[in-house]
Design an enzyme around this catalytic site. Structure first.
Site, PDB file in Angstrom:
ATOM      1  N   VAL A  88       0.844  -1.210   0.000  1.00  0.00           N
ATOM      2  CA  VAL A  88       0.000   0.000   0.000  1.00  0.00           C
ATOM      3  C   VAL A  88       0.877   1.257   0.000  1.00  0.00           C
ATOM      4  O   VAL A  88       0.356   2.363  -0.037  1.00  0.00           O
ATOM      5  CB  VAL A  88      -0.941  -0.016   1.229  1.00  0.00           C
ATOM      6  CG1 VAL A  88      -1.932  -1.166   1.131  1.00  0.00           C
ATOM      7  CG2 VAL A  88      -0.168  -0.036   2.538  1.00  0.00           C
ATOM      8  N   ASP A  89       2.212   1.056   0.040  1.00  0.00           N
ATOM      9  CA  ASP A  89       3.092   2.234  -0.054  1.00  0.00           C
ATOM     10  C   ASP A  89       3.150   2.682  -1.509  1.00  0.00           C
ATOM     11  O   ASP A  89       2.660   1.978  -2.395  1.00  0.00           O
ATOM     12  CB  ASP A  89       4.496   1.906   0.485  1.00  0.00           C
ATOM     13  CG  ASP A  89       5.225   0.844  -0.344  1.00  0.00           C
ATOM     14  OD1 ASP A  89       5.747  -0.133   0.239  1.00  0.00           O
ATOM     15  OD2 ASP A  89       5.261   0.972  -1.589  1.00  0.00           O
ATOM     16  N   HIS A 106      -4.212  -4.232  -2.670  1.00  0.00           N
ATOM     17  CA  HIS A 106      -4.629  -3.988  -1.282  1.00  0.00           C
ATOM     18  C   HIS A 106      -4.802  -2.507  -1.004  1.00  0.00           C
ATOM     19  O   HIS A 106      -4.865  -2.073   0.156  1.00  0.00           O
ATOM     20  CB  HIS A 106      -3.611  -4.598  -0.307  1.00  0.00           C
ATOM     21  CG  HIS A 106      -3.613  -6.094  -0.317  1.00  0.00           C
ATOM     22  ND1 HIS A 106      -2.586  -6.836   0.210  1.00  0.00           N
ATOM     23  CD2 HIS A 106      -4.503  -6.983  -0.796  1.00  0.00           C
ATOM     24  CE1 HIS A 106      -2.855  -8.127   0.045  1.00  0.00           C
ATOM     25  NE2 HIS A 106      -3.994  -8.249  -0.558  1.00  0.00           N
ATOM     26  N   CYS A 114     -14.279   7.645   2.471  1.00  0.00           N
ATOM     27  CA  CYS A 114     -15.380   7.624   3.436  1.00  0.00           C
ATOM     28  C   CYS A 114     -15.740   6.178   3.784  1.00  0.00           C
ATOM     29  O   CYS A 114     -15.732   5.301   2.912  1.00  0.00           O
ATOM     30  CB  CYS A 114     -16.608   8.329   2.851  1.00  0.00           C
ATOM     31  SG  CYS A 114     -17.999   8.307   4.002  1.00  0.00           S
ATOM     32  N   CYS A 117     -19.958   6.545   2.285  1.00  0.00           N
ATOM     33  CA  CYS A 117     -20.292   6.878   0.885  1.00  0.00           C
ATOM     34  C   CYS A 117     -19.065   6.703  -0.013  1.00  0.00           C
ATOM     35  O   CYS A 117     -18.025   6.225   0.434  1.00  0.00           O
ATOM     36  CB  CYS A 117     -20.842   8.306   0.807  1.00  0.00           C
ATOM     37  SG  CYS A 117     -19.580   9.593   0.945  1.00  0.00           S
ATOM     38  N   CYS A 159     -16.164  12.773   6.628  1.00  0.00           N
ATOM     39  CA  CYS A 159     -16.507  12.944   5.213  1.00  0.00           C
ATOM     40  C   CYS A 159     -17.238  14.265   5.000  1.00  0.00           C
ATOM     41  O   CYS A 159     -18.255  14.524   5.664  1.00  0.00           O
ATOM     42  CB  CYS A 159     -17.393  11.792   4.757  1.00  0.00           C
ATOM     43  SG  CYS A 159     -17.951  11.964   3.057  1.00  0.00           S
ATOM     44  N   GLY A 201       9.438 -10.905  -2.787  1.00  0.00           N
ATOM     45  CA  GLY A 201       9.171 -10.316  -1.477  1.00  0.00           C
ATOM     46  C   GLY A 201       7.813 -10.566  -0.900  1.00  0.00           C
ATOM     47  O   GLY A 201       7.257  -9.709  -0.221  1.00  0.00           O
ATOM     48  N   PRO A 228      14.594 -14.342   0.097  1.00  0.00           N
ATOM     49  CA  PRO A 228      15.630 -15.050   0.870  1.00  0.00           C
ATOM     50  C   PRO A 228      15.085 -16.320   1.516  1.00  0.00           C
ATOM     51  O   PRO A 228      15.844 -17.208   1.891  1.00  0.00           O
ATOM     52  CB  PRO A 228      16.035 -14.028   1.934  1.00  0.00           C
ATOM     53  CG  PRO A 228      15.591 -12.708   1.410  1.00  0.00           C
ATOM     54  CD  PRO A 228      14.367 -12.992   0.589  1.00  0.00           C
TER      55      PRO A 228
HETATM   56  P1  OAD Z   1       5.005 -10.775   4.475  1.00  0.00           P
HETATM   57  O1  OAD Z   1       5.543 -10.049   5.613  1.00  0.00           O
HETATM   58  O2  OAD Z   1       4.019 -11.867   4.713  1.00  0.00           O
HETATM   59  O3  OAD Z   1       6.210 -11.460   3.634  1.00  0.00           O
HETATM   60  C1  OAD Z   1       7.361 -10.735   3.325  1.00  0.00           C
HETATM   61  C2  OAD Z   1       8.252 -11.683   2.531  1.00  0.00           C
HETATM   62  O4  OAD Z   1       9.338 -10.925   2.037  1.00  0.00           O
HETATM   63  C3  OAD Z   1       8.839 -12.854   3.332  1.00  0.00           C
HETATM   64  O5  OAD Z   1       8.687 -14.039   2.568  1.00  0.00           O
HETATM   65  C4  OAD Z   1      10.317 -12.491   3.450  1.00  0.00           C
HETATM   66  O6  OAD Z   1      11.140 -13.640   3.424  1.00  0.00           O
HETATM   67  C5  OAD Z   1      10.528 -11.662   2.200  1.00  0.00           C
HETATM   68  N1  OAD Z   1      11.602 -10.672   2.288  1.00  0.00           N
HETATM   69  C6  OAD Z   1      12.031  -9.986   3.367  1.00  0.00           C
HETATM   70  N2  OAD Z   1      13.026  -9.108   3.009  1.00  0.00           N
HETATM   71  C7  OAD Z   1      13.193  -9.258   1.665  1.00  0.00           C
HETATM   72  C8  OAD Z   1      14.047  -8.641   0.687  1.00  0.00           C
HETATM   73  N3  OAD Z   1      14.913  -7.696   1.022  1.00  0.00           N
HETATM   74  N4  OAD Z   1      13.923  -9.028  -0.604  1.00  0.00           N
HETATM   75  C9  OAD Z   1      13.036  -9.991  -0.971  1.00  0.00           C
HETATM   76  N5  OAD Z   1      12.189 -10.602  -0.097  1.00  0.00           N
HETATM   77  C10 OAD Z   1      12.279 -10.239   1.200  1.00  0.00           C
HETATM   78  O7  OAD Z   1       4.419  -9.676   3.475  1.00  0.00           O
HETATM   79  P2  OAD Z   1       3.413  -9.898   2.243  1.00  0.00           P
HETATM   80  O8  OAD Z   1       3.600 -11.233   1.604  1.00  0.00           O
HETATM   81  O9  OAD Z   1       3.503  -8.722   1.381  1.00  0.00           O
HETATM   82  O10 OAD Z   1      -2.257  -7.419   3.641  1.00  0.00           O
HETATM   83  O11 OAD Z   1       1.995  -9.890   3.006  1.00  0.00           O
HETATM   84  C11 OAD Z   1       0.845  -9.960   2.238  1.00  0.00           C
HETATM   85  C12 OAD Z   1      -0.242  -9.146   2.878  1.00  0.00           C
HETATM   86  O12 OAD Z   1      -0.433  -9.590   4.243  1.00  0.00           O
HETATM   87  C13 OAD Z   1       0.000  -7.655   2.984  1.00  0.00           C
HETATM   88  O13 OAD Z   1      -0.293  -6.954   1.830  1.00  0.00           O
HETATM   89  C14 OAD Z   1      -0.929  -7.288   4.131  1.00  0.00           C
HETATM   90  C15 OAD Z   1      -0.554  -8.427   5.079  1.00  0.00           C
HETATM   91  O14 OAD Z   1      -1.494  -8.664   6.052  1.00  0.00           O
HETATM   92  C16 OAD Z   1      -3.298  -6.888   4.299  1.00  0.00           C
HETATM   93  O15 OAD Z   1      -3.183  -6.315   5.354  1.00  0.00           O
HETATM   94  C17 OAD Z   1      -4.614  -7.077   3.639  1.00  0.00           C
END
Ligand code: OAD
Length: 259
Positions: A88-89, A106, A114, A117, A159, A201, A228
């Site tokens: 979301v960044d 996401h 809002c 609405c 809102c 990632g 990794p």
């Molecule tokens: P996670 O925190 O679940 O996973 C991050 C992954 O990045 C892990 O597998 C790490 O091993 C890997 N990692 C860490 N540093 C890294 C680097 N420098 N280069 C490459 N990989 C690296 O985050 P997401 O998979 O993005 O959603 O999580 C998915 C969603 O769960 C998010 O969008 C958020 C969260 O809850 C919502 O809140 C709806």
């Protein structure tokens, strides 16, 4: 060359943004049920806003890293390209990736919308965080903070259309993914399988992420996982790169672009 890239929090880790499930990840120290659900927002909107404002501030001081730059480069060279990010960044956009080549599945943390609405205030360019004093001037179209009704009712944006509470423009647990963005992903698949799929990632926690990676690489496309650590998708990848994205992606993408 048709390309799909899927990213998660790990791609922004080297920009100083915590992941969720990693060692110092958000969900290791904080309870998502208290911060990232509609129920949590209804129960304690101040706490939720406080957390999103802290995250917005951290992202404002962050810079896109070499992984974001490499993905933007690939987008410029591919015939057809789509990035599906769970982040979301706005660091992918900050690296120059055009919005039309990216799906933020996401949502966008800098959007404020809002909770009732369809009014929404767009992006980082939109209204800055309300100053900490409560006397925010009410301006049409700008978020207004109601006069504090209770001690801790600080800076809850309302809102201007319907006076309901405004919320961060992100997808919370238990909520539907944005329909229009889902359509854009499907349109990319409808135009045919991909020659290259890069997943970087992410733990691939959500089923739709696994589904999209497998569908995109279904006809023998190269499927590269950059992480990794092992993930649920590792067994399906044609190439595993167990390195940080900021190190691995520039080389991988230079090779693809120059091939
Ligand atoms: P996670 O925190 O679940 O996973 C991050 C992954 O990045 C892990 O597998 C790490 O091993 C890997 N990692 C860490 N540093 C890294 C680097 N420098 N280069 C490459 N990989 C690296 O985050 P997401 O998979 O993005 O959603 O999580 C998915 C969603 O769960 C998010 O969008 C958020 C969260 O809850 C919502 O809140 C709806």
């Amino acid at each position: 060359m048709r390309v799909l890239v899927i990213t998660g929090a790990g791609v922004s880790a080297e920009s100083g943004i915590p992941t969720f499930r990693g060692k110092d990840g958000y969900w290791r120290n904080l309870d998502p049920a208290k911060l990232a659900t509609p129920e949590a927002f209804a129960r304690d909107p101040e706490l939720v806003w406080e957390w999103y404002r802290e995250r917005r501030q951290r992202i404002r001081t962050a810079q896109p890293n070499a992984a974001h730059a490499a993905i933007a480069k690939l987008a410029r060279h591919a015939d057809e390209f789509l990035l599906v990010t769970q982040n979301v960044d706005d660091l992918h956009a900050g690296a120059g990736l055009p919005k039309e080549k990216m799906v933020q599945i996401h949502g966008d943390i800098f959007v404020t919308r809002c909770s009732r609405c369809s009014f929404s205030d767009a992006g980082r360019g939109g209204s800055p965080e309300p100053p900490t004093d409560r006397a925010v001037p009410v301006q049409r179209g700008r978020l207004r903070s109601i006069a504090a009704t209770s001690e801790n009712d600080v800076d809850l944006p309302r809102c201007p259309e319907c006076d309901a509470l405004m919320r961060p423009g992100v997808v919370w647990f238990g909520e539907q993914l944005p329909w229009t963005e889902l359509q854009r992903v499907e349109n990319h698949f409808d135009r045919g399988p991909c020659d290259v799929v890069i997943v970087a990632g992410t733990t691939a926690t959500f089923g739709y992420i696994i589904d999209w990676a497998l569908r995109a690489s279904r006809d023998g496309g190269e499927f590269i996982e950059v992480n990794p650590e092992e993930t649920q998708l590792s067994q399906f990848a044609t190439r595993l790169v167990r390195e940080p994205a900021g190190t691995a992606l520039p080389c991988i993408i230079d090779t693809i672009v120059n091939s």
